[in-house]
Design a protein around this motif. Structure first.
Motif, mmCIF file in Angstrom:
data_model
loop_
_atom_site.group_PDB
_atom_site.id
_atom_site.type_symbol
_atom_site.label_atom_id
_atom_site.label_comp_id
_atom_site.label_asym_id
_atom_site.label_seq_id
_atom_site.Cartn_x
_atom_site.Cartn_y
_atom_site.Cartn_z
ATOM 1 N N ALA A 178 0.923 -1.388 0.055
ATOM 2 C CA ALA A 178 -0.032 0.151 0.146
ATOM 3 C C ALA A 178 0.806 1.237 0.037
ATOM 4 N N THR A 235 -5.945 -2.941 9.379
ATOM 5 C CA THR A 235 -5.736 -2.551 8.086
ATOM 6 C C THR A 235 -6.121 -0.875 7.776
ATOM 7 N N SER A 239 -3.767 1.895 6.192
ATOM 8 C CA SER A 239 -3.874 2.589 5.121
ATOM 9 C C SER A 239 -3.881 3.893 5.214
ATOM 10 N N PHE A 256 -6.534 -5.681 -0.601
ATOM 11 C CA PHE A 256 -6.359 -4.209 -1.325
ATOM 12 C C PHE A 256 -7.787 -3.596 -1.552
ATOM 13 N N ASN A 257 -7.807 -2.327 -1.751
ATOM 14 C CA ASN A 257 -8.852 -1.464 -1.920
ATOM 15 C C ASN A 257 -8.959 -0.536 -2.934
ATOM 16 N N SER A 260 -9.572 3.229 -3.032
ATOM 17 C CA SER A 260 -9.320 4.107 -2.098
ATOM 18 C C SER A 260 -8.630 5.593 -3.025
ATOM 19 N N VAL A 263 -4.586 5.759 -1.706
ATOM 20 C CA VAL A 263 -3.557 4.679 -1.847
ATOM 21 C C VAL A 263 -3.627 3.759 -2.947
ATOM 22 N N TYR A 265 -2.166 -0.006 -4.408
ATOM 23 C CA TYR A 265 -1.676 -1.018 -4.105
ATOM 24 C C TYR A 265 -0.620 -1.980 -5.196
#
Length: 308
Positions: A178, A235, A239, A256-257, A260, A263, A265
């Protein structure tokens, strides 16, 4: 509205061919001649008014439309088979309830609605979602063993520690880094541990003992002793620090997002793999209803991951 007059034989030929990608194997599987299989496929293409199968150089491939139709028909065919079996077995009044533990990661928010809809439509099972915080006081293993939940969605390593538990891998992956979108590293497609030198690194390591995380930690301490590594048990906090560009975070790829705003990934180059899995009591491994749940989880995840 006009409907295609495709018949059951055409559908069976198409579903088998889409699975085997071989006319001879499909003919053998359906106890038909190869020309009969080919004839049914051509009739189906005529009914659908589109090319479904490409055959060149002795290689069978589904077209884009063919793959789309195959996915839809496979689900409909499974529902039909299950409906017939339910009527024959006289079990229409049974509506079991399954409690499924989840940790509310972005990917779960994505595929669980599809999964619940499919299970309700196909099997008429009731699904109760139970949120379990991996950073909280609830022991995830005990939630399975004391039957607070019937199934638990988590990394496979968690379940391998206990002989009373079994698991099925749903999605295989590795680790991601991240990185703040302000950080030059965020533009890379792949990062090595060496490239993280000079960064403050937060390594996600939940309250539950996960062997693969500890193996990665050992590798970092052994080969990169100058790397500034700190465990992070949350998490969300990880993040936030990564988004503020005061640290980078290492997490299992499943965490993972993609939505976001702060951020990126980036895949971490590492031979270590960690699978997103569903865990359950080993004694339930052969339970037909449990197998139906797991099969539908796999299907929903495979559909949804193509959009990520």
């Amino acid at each position: 509205m006009e409907y295609s007059s495709m018949n059951r034989t055409q559908i069976k030929c198409f579903l088998s061919l889409g699975r085997t990608l071989n006319y001879s194997k499909t003919a053998e599987e359906l106890f038909m001649s190869q020309p009969a299989v080919s004839k049914n496929i051509k009739k189906l293409e005529l009914e659908m008014n589109t090319k479904l199968v490409n055959f060149a150089h002795h290689k069978v491939e589904l077209t884009v439309n063919g793959q789309f139709l195959w996915n839809k028909l496979a689900l409909v065919d499974a529902i039909l088979d299950d409906t017939v079996a339910s009527i024959q077995n006289n079990d229409l009044n049974e509506q079991p309830t399954f409690n499924i533990g989840f940790t509310d990661i972005p990917f779960e928010d994505s595929f669980l609605p599809r999964f619940i809809s499919l299970v309700n439509e196909k099997y008429h099972y009731r699904i109760n979602l139970v949120f379990l915080d991996p950073n909280g006081k609830v022991n995830l293993i005990e939630s399975l063993k004391n039957k607070t939940v019937d199934l638990l969605l988590f990394q496979s390593d968690l379940f391998s520690k206990d002989k009373d538990l079994a698991s099925t891998a749903l999605l295989s992956g590795g680790f991601s880094v991240a990185v703040s979108k302000q950080n030059p590293l965020a533009s890379q497609e792949l990062l090595t541990l060496k490239e993280l030198s000079g960064q403050r690194v937060l390594l996600w390591n939940g309250n539950e003992l996960i062997p693969t995380i500890n193996e990665l930690k050992y590798e970092i301490n052994d080969k990169y002793p100058n790397l500034n590594i700190t465990d992070s048990y949350d998490t969300a906090i990880l993040s936030i620090y990564a988004g503020a560009n005061v640290a980078v975070g290492i997490v299992p790829s499943i965490l993972f997002n993609p939505d976001s705003k702060t951020v990126n990934y980036v895949k971490l180059k590492s031979p270590m793999k960690i699978s997103y899995s569903v865990g359950y009591l080993r004694e339930k491994s052969e339970d037909k209803q449990m197998q139906n749940i797991i099969k539908t989880l796999k299907y929903a995840i495979n559909v949804e991951k193509s959009h990520w």
